[in-house]
Design an enzyme around this catalytic site. Structure first.
Site, PDB file in Angstrom:
ATOM      1  N   GLU A 143      14.095  32.015  29.268  1.00 45.45           N
ATOM      2  CA  GLU A 143      14.862  32.349  30.472  1.00 45.45           C
ATOM      3  C   GLU A 143      13.974  32.889  31.583  1.00 45.45           C
ATOM      4  O   GLU A 143      13.306  33.911  31.398  1.00 45.45           O
ATOM      5  CB  GLU A 143      15.930  33.390  30.149  1.00 45.45           C
ATOM      6  N   ASP A 178      20.280  31.312  34.148  1.00 47.16           N
ATOM      7  CA  ASP A 178      21.087  32.431  34.628  1.00 47.16           C
ATOM      8  C   ASP A 178      21.201  32.315  36.145  1.00 47.16           C
ATOM      9  O   ASP A 178      20.212  32.466  36.871  1.00 47.16           O
ATOM     10  CB  ASP A 178      20.433  33.756  34.235  1.00 47.16           C
ATOM     11  N   GLN A 204      24.392  31.364  32.310  1.00 48.87           N
ATOM     12  CA  GLN A 204      24.944  32.708  32.456  1.00 48.87           C
ATOM     13  C   GLN A 204      25.271  32.980  33.920  1.00 48.87           C
ATOM     14  O   GLN A 204      24.697  32.355  34.823  1.00 48.87           O
ATOM     15  CB  GLN A 204      23.966  33.761  31.925  1.00 48.87           C
ATOM     16  N   GLU A 240      27.284  37.618  31.774  1.00 51.68           N
ATOM     17  CA  GLU A 240      26.303  38.682  31.598  1.00 51.68           C
ATOM     18  C   GLU A 240      26.261  39.546  32.858  1.00 51.68           C
ATOM     19  O   GLU A 240      25.319  39.492  33.644  1.00 51.68           O
ATOM     20  CB  GLU A 240      24.917  38.105  31.280  1.00 51.68           C
TER      21      GLU A 240
END
Length: 263
Positions: A143, A178, A204, A240
């Protein structure tokens, strides 16, 4: 319609960790994710998943000493043996909990002068992790994370992540996309999703800039949810974020979305 998973490391902070599974299920979540399960026995967590009909979507491999500021060890020279042992521990937990994805945090880069050395260790460790995960049908995730939340983090941009995938060359290595981190570092989130979709293994969300509900801030998440559907994404979308107030009350964004897009 995207499948949303509650991130139990951030959501429902008024409850102890094991009580958050019930809270998430009560709010209609079918999946959960979190940072680390290792303070509890895997069987103890599995009971919560089964009791409340929840799917384990994701968790992270051991990150080193999190309490002392470590944020992963996958790129840290001299920690290779610890990384391998930790990843095996993550595989053992996944075998009980049933998730098919494990996120491996890269760690901090002390100086740009050391990037080449850290990069070589990172590739070696990811290759090992992907090989071990492939034996049991799991996917390894990396990530890119913004350096405002984690100063000095080794991996920051989506193109960096995708380049690592190509260098390692493992079919079961993917990028954890993300939207919050992407927007902060480089923006143009929709174009990045389109460009890199084939290499994305998990998504996310969080509001930007304060990491609250996706309905708060500068990102048009309803547009992104539509785009995720158009791209054909069938995985989990991890929520998240840190609720601005009460987690359940703050889920109006999700209730509104579900009302407009009934299953």
């Amino acid at each position: 319609m995207p499948r949303f998973a509650a991130n139990l490391s951030m959501m429902y902070p008024q409850h102890d960790f094991l009580a958050r599974f019930s809270a998430a299920a009560s709010d209609g979540f079918k999946g959960v994710e979190y940072l680390f399960p290792y303070d509890f026995k895997a069987e103890e967590i599995k009971l919560r998943l089964d009791d409340f009909g929840l799917t384990q979507a994701l968790f992270n491999a051991p990150p080193g000493d999190f309490t002392k500021g470590e944020r992963g060890i996958a790129s840290l020279p001299g920690r290779e043996s610890e990384f391998r042992d930790g990843f095996q521990k993550a595989l053992n937990y996944a075998a009980v909990l049933g998730n098919d994805r494990i996120h491996v945090m890269a760690g901090l880069l002390p100086s740009e002068d050391l990037r080449q050395k850290h990069h070589a260790v990172y590739l070696e460790n990811l290759s090992f992790a992907a090989q071990q995960a492939a034996k049991v049908g799991l996917t390894v995730l990396i990530e890119p994370i913004n350096t405002r939340d984690i100063p000095g983090f080794f991996l920051n941009r989506q193109d960096q992540g995708q380049a690592v995938l190509r260098e390692v060359g493992a079919d079961n290595l993917r990028v954890q996309f993300d939207c919050y981190h992407c927007q902060i570092v480089e923006g143009d989130v929709t174009s990045k999703l389109r460009r890199d979709f084939a290499g994305i293994g998990h998504i996310q969300i969080a509001g930007v800039p304060d990491r609250h509900e996706p309905s708060v801030g500068e990102v048009n998440y309803p547009w992104l949810f539509e785009e995720i559907d158009r791209l054909g994404y069938t995985g989990w979308v991890g929520c998240e974020y840190r609720p601005k107030g009460d987690t359940s009350e703050g889920l109006q964004w999700l209730r509104d979305w579900q009302a407009r897009h009934p299953a």
